[in-house]
Structures are given as C-alpha cells and as structure tokens.
Design an enzyme around this catalytic site. Sequence first.
Site, PDB file in Angstrom:
ATOM      1  N   ARG A  70       0.888  -1.280   0.048  1.00 33.64           N
ATOM      2  CA  ARG A  70      -0.127   0.125  -0.008  1.00 33.64           C
ATOM      3  C   ARG A  70       0.845   1.129   0.030  1.00 33.64           C
ATOM      4  NH1 ARG A  70      -1.892   0.804   4.205  1.00 33.64           N
ATOM      5  NH2 ARG A  70      -1.241  -1.384   5.322  1.00 33.64           N
ATOM      6  N   TYR A 198      -1.777  -3.628  -6.999  1.00 33.14           N
ATOM      7  CA  TYR A 198      -1.408  -4.180  -5.740  1.00 33.14           C
ATOM      8  C   TYR A 198      -2.392  -4.204  -4.649  1.00 33.14           C
ATOM      9  CZ  TYR A 198       1.044  -6.666  -2.226  1.00 33.14           C
ATOM     10  OH  TYR A 198       1.270  -7.434  -1.333  1.00 33.14           O
ATOM     11  N   LYS A 207      -9.686  -2.365   1.418  1.00 32.82           N
ATOM     12  CA  LYS A 207      -9.544  -1.241   2.382  1.00 32.82           C
ATOM     13  C   LYS A 207     -10.008  -0.034   2.124  1.00 32.82           C
ATOM     14  CE  LYS A 207      -6.397  -3.899   4.531  1.00 32.82           C
ATOM     15  NZ  LYS A 207      -6.268  -4.287   5.754  1.00 32.82           N
ATOM     16  N   HIS A 227     -10.647  -2.605  11.478  1.00 39.67           N
ATOM     17  CA  HIS A 227      -9.545  -3.448  10.973  1.00 39.67           C
ATOM     18  C   HIS A 227      -9.515  -4.553  11.863  1.00 39.67           C
ATOM     19  CE1 HIS A 227      -5.388  -3.399   9.580  1.00 39.67           C
ATOM     20  NE2 HIS A 227      -5.861  -4.061   8.926  1.00 39.67           N
ATOM     21  N   SER A 249      -1.584  -3.893   9.858  1.00 37.34           N
ATOM     22  CA  SER A 249      -1.302  -4.963   9.005  1.00 37.34           C
ATOM     23  C   SER A 249       0.038  -5.694   9.239  1.00 37.34           C
ATOM     24  CB  SER A 249      -1.144  -4.037   7.763  1.00 37.34           C
ATOM     25  OG  SER A 249      -2.037  -3.299   7.501  1.00 37.34           O
ATOM     26  N   ASP A 276      -9.551 -10.027   8.762  1.00 39.74           N
ATOM     27  CA  ASP A 276      -8.863  -8.508   8.638  1.00 39.74           C
ATOM     28  C   ASP A 276      -9.820  -7.501   8.859  1.00 39.74           C
ATOM     29  OD1 ASP A 276      -6.706  -7.022   7.604  1.00 39.74           O
ATOM     30  OD2 ASP A 276      -7.608  -6.651   5.718  1.00 39.74           O
ATOM     31  N   ARG A 365       2.084 -12.062  -0.736  1.00 43.76           N
ATOM     32  CA  ARG A 365       0.751 -12.474  -0.129  1.00 43.76           C
ATOM     33  C   ARG A 365       0.172 -13.764  -0.666  1.00 43.76           C
ATOM     34  NH1 ARG A 365      -1.793  -8.724   3.895  1.00 43.76           N
ATOM     35  NH2 ARG A 365      -0.122  -7.108   4.093  1.00 43.76           N
TER      36      ARG A 365
HETATM   37  O1  SAT Z   1      -2.486  -4.355   0.819  1.00 39.45           O
HETATM   38  S1  SAT Z   1      -3.562  -4.710   1.784  1.00 39.45           S
HETATM   39  O2  SAT Z   1      -3.984  -3.538   2.330  1.00 39.45           O
HETATM   40  O3  SAT Z   1      -4.671  -5.510   1.206  1.00 39.45           O
HETATM   41  C1  SAT Z   1      -2.989  -5.535   3.077  1.00 39.45           C
HETATM   42  C2  SAT Z   1      -2.831  -4.901   4.353  1.00 39.45           C
HETATM   43  O4  SAT Z   1      -1.975  -3.886   4.420  1.00 39.45           O
HETATM   44  O5  SAT Z   1      -3.380  -5.353   5.207  1.00 39.45           O
HETATM   45 MN    MN Z   2      -5.183  -5.645   7.217  1.00 45.76          MN
END
Ligand code: SAT
Ligand code: MN
Length: 580
Positions: A70, A198, A207, A227, A249, A276, A365
């Site tokens: 992110r 991404y 998010k 979250h 995260s 999440d 991931r």
């Molecule tokens: O890249 S994501 O936001 O989906 C994963 C995370 O940072 O929790």
């Molecule tokens: Mn997360």
Amino acid sequence: MTTSNQALKQWVSDVAALTRPQSIVWCDGSDQEYDDLIKQMVSDGTLKPLNDETHPDCYLHLSDPQDVARVEHLTFICTVNQQDAGDNNHWMAVNEAKQKMNALYDGCMEGRTMYVIPYCMGPVDSPYSRCGVEITDSPYVVINMNLMTRMGADALARIERDDTFVRGLHSTGELDPERRYIMHFPEELSIMSFGSGYGGNALLGKKCHALRIASWQARQEGWLAEHMLILGLESPTGETHYIAAAFPSACGKTNLAMLIPPEKFKDWKIWTLGDDIAWLHLDAEGQMRAINPEAGYFGVVPGTNEKTNRNAYDMIQRNTIFTNVGQTEDQQPWWEGKKDGTPVMDWKGQPMAGDGGPAAHPNSRFTVSATQNKAYSSLAEAPQGVPISAIVFGGRRRELAPLVYQAKSWEHGVLIGAGVASETTAAATGEVGVVRRDPMAMKPFCGYNFADYWSHWLSFSGRSDKLPKIFHVNWFRQDQDGNFLWPGFGENLRVLQWITQRCDNKVSARETAIGYLPNDDDLDIDDLQIDPQVWQSLLSVDREQWRQELDEFGQYLDSFGDRLPGELRHQHQQVRAALD
Ligand code: SAT
Ligand code: MN
C-alpha cells in the site's frame, strides 16, 4: 450481462467514454469466468502455473518491483471540508482530485478490456452487508475479487434491489509510481485508484471500500467498520465466545484468527470468522454483532509454516494465487520461514543469490477463498453475524505494553484503542520497525477525522448496556538482545482464555493505573517454562515508562484540537493521574 439499474448503466458508459477500452466485460463471478481468466493470464505471462502435483490450481503473480505494498503517502480522503478528513488523513479538494484523476484516466484503457465487477461485502442476504461495483482494467484484480468477495450475478441483483452501491474505478495505468493515486470521496461513496495493481491499492472492495468508505457510512448509520479479525473460541464444554481483535497490518491477525491450540488445550477450538475486517452493529437488544465483509484472505506469506499457522499452510496448497513469492527448482512457491525446499528464483523472477535479498518479498501475499480454511466457522455466512463478547486491541511493541490488560469501562477502552502504537511493517511502503501511533489499528484506514471517530466510538455506551469488554494485548515484547519474551502463535490461546473468563466474571484481576491485569498465576502457563522474572515483566507496568507514554499520547490527542471529545481527554487525565 447488463443491468436494470440506470445509475450503474450510466456510470459504466461514462467511464467507458473516458477510458476508451477495447471491450467491456460484465463479470458474473462464475467458475467458468475465473478459469478462462486464469488461462488468458497464463498465456500472456501475467500468471505462472505452480507445481501441479504439490500445488494444484496455484499460480504465481509477480508484480512490478515498485508496486508491492500500500502507498499511504499517495492515498487521499477528498471531502468538501478538509477537517472532515482530519489530520490523520492526506486530503485533497474534491475538484482538484477529480481533475487529476480524470486526466490520468483519459484513454487509459485503450487496447484493454474493461471489467465491471458487481460485488457484495458481507453475506448477500445480510442486512449488514453493503455492495459496490469496481471497474478495472486488471484481470488480476478480477480473479482476486472473485476469491475475496461475493461477486457477480447475486451481488448485482442485490444492487438492483438496494438501489445504492459504492463506485470504485481502477486502472493500473503504466504502474508508474509518479502517476499513482488512491483517492476516496466518502461524501459520494466513490473511489478512484490509478497506477498500482497491488492489494489494498487495487482490490477496491478491501481497504478502500470496506474500511475507508464504510467507516464513513458506519458513522452516519450508527455502526463500526473496523480493521479487526473475528474468531470464535470454543471451550471443551462447547460454549463459544466471539472476539474481534484489531492489530495493524502484518501483526498476526491471520495467525490469531486461525490459531491451533497447544497440546495442553487440545479440547479447545478456534473458529475463523474473518482475518482482517469486521463490521460491527448493535442489534435490537443492544448486543454487538459482527460480520466479516470479506469472503477470502489476502494474507502475508513469509513465516507461514506448519508450526506457526497449520491451517493457513494447509489451505494454500491448492486454489491459491501467490503474489511476489520465490520458487523452487520444481516450481513450488517458496518463502522465508517455509522450512523445506530451496528457492532458485526470487520474487523479481531473478535467479537467487544475486543481491543476497530475500526470495519472497516481506509483503508477499496469498489470496485464497475463506472456505478452504479448515477452521472456517459455519456462522461466517450467517446474515445476523455473531455476538461479540470482547474487543481486543494490540500492536507490535518491543517494550512497555504488558502481555494483556483489560479496560475499566467502555470509555477507558476507547482511550486504550486510541492509544495503540505499533512498529511499522512491510505492508506499506516506507521505513519498517519505527513505532508510530496507530489508533484502533485504523491509521491508514479511517475515512474521516479521528476525533469524530472517537466520539462515534464513545457514543455506543449511551446506546447499550451490554457492550463487549475491551482488552489490549502485546505478543511482541522483547528483551535487550531482541529475544521475544512470549512464545506467541498457538500459546496466545492462553491469553484468549483469560479474556473470556474475564467476560464471564470467572477470574479476578489486579487493578493497576492502566487497567486490570492478570494475577501471576491466573494464566495457565506451567508447561511453558517461562522464567518467573520474564513472566513478571510480561505482566508489569513500568510507571515511569507509562508516564512518558501518556505524555506523548496526550500531545497527540491535543493535536486534534477542539474536535477531540472531552470524554477522551477526561479518560486520559484519569490514567495519567493514577500513574503519579
Ligand atoms: O494491501 S492490503 O491493504 O490489502 C493488506 C494490508 O496492508 O493489510
Ligand atoms: Mn489489514
């Protein structure tokens, strides 16, 4: 496929006029569609099939090396009044943002296919669910949304019934980090994302919608978008407590949500509801209930093995998309902490040992459907969600925060949540390992001013007298040599057990300035061989350190000025005074 919803039809045709795709595909969410896209992406090299014997239907995607996390500095909340977004967000004026984005979108899909993805966050038949439509030129996004959300025909039918949906427009553009923005317009329930393919930048249901836009909607409608993982802890007598827990995260939400109890607790069971995001509502009786808006996991790969997370390890042996991991000679996915196998190729697709870097990117991931998790709760699809007994906050902190403590009241719990701070991780670009304030683990995700958010949290105590109890945990305490003081992973069950006992008033606790802590022998840890001194320090409150923490935290709260709720300031003063 098309739609009877005029607003949606119009929006799709407006976007097509702007972006000028070669063709438009309305996604139906079918297996056939998924399989066809996989075939197409394998043939154009976007996906690489992995070893079909060891990892059937698993594929590897390598993203652009500059597009692996992110991008918080390029993520904006665009509201009419800047202070509605708050200093916790980057802000841009609505018109300026739209002008910028429309210029980027102009003709950006020429020669590409534009996919229209209707999706539902949450079970399609739940009153707590909310829908959206993502338009994207990335087939990688389509297959990930297929695994992560309920998408396609059912979602579209609900959109036509509800007559409202969140609009998310996404284009990978040229993946140029200089031409990359993730914009949110909460007042009009829309998202514009450009220049990244991404995760959280591109899978807009996650998010962008389920946290940033949903938190705004939730405030207006009287609920919470958080979250948080959601888990069920089933005791040997068959009683299940549901817990929602917020960590930043890459701090172990997925591992906790799928925890396998240690030998001594083998009659206990953890059920996963979500790993999440949690949407929390009060029902007519004042009981807080949670749904997981997602339908899959986008989990951190490195460190996943049979010991740390057996359930995750098993579920990613098939039907899984891997992003940015390494590979072995025989095309098995490989990552740091995997234990077996040797990587020959790294996450950039280069032979190993070139630069001495890791085989898998630290933020690599897996994407997998939740139904593949052996611990997936049968109630995860329940339209009414599950009743929440406890809310747990936590962060990654070498020092200070004890293993576990309990808030003295809901209001005090809101203060504890607001006080969460954590070391940064590879989940976002930028420096890793520096402590930053991350209230409720929502720093990157709250779609509005934190001061208003805390007021909203505080308002719940006026609406129910059966709110969940609030706790704080820290699995990450270290000694001076950097050794972890607490074994973590499966052993965290012992802490969860104490938490549920506290919820049922079955165990006493020691009152301290920062909250209730377990007495030395309240947690069952006899078989863990923890040095008594270490145990003491895991359950101690260093007053001097805490005074400093509270002073710093107080300054942070001050930065929200007049908008800061008086009750939060009052809670802060009380804890600070108790520390003297
Ligand atoms: O890249 S994501 O936001 O989906 C994963 C995370 O940072 O929790
Ligand atoms: Mn997360």
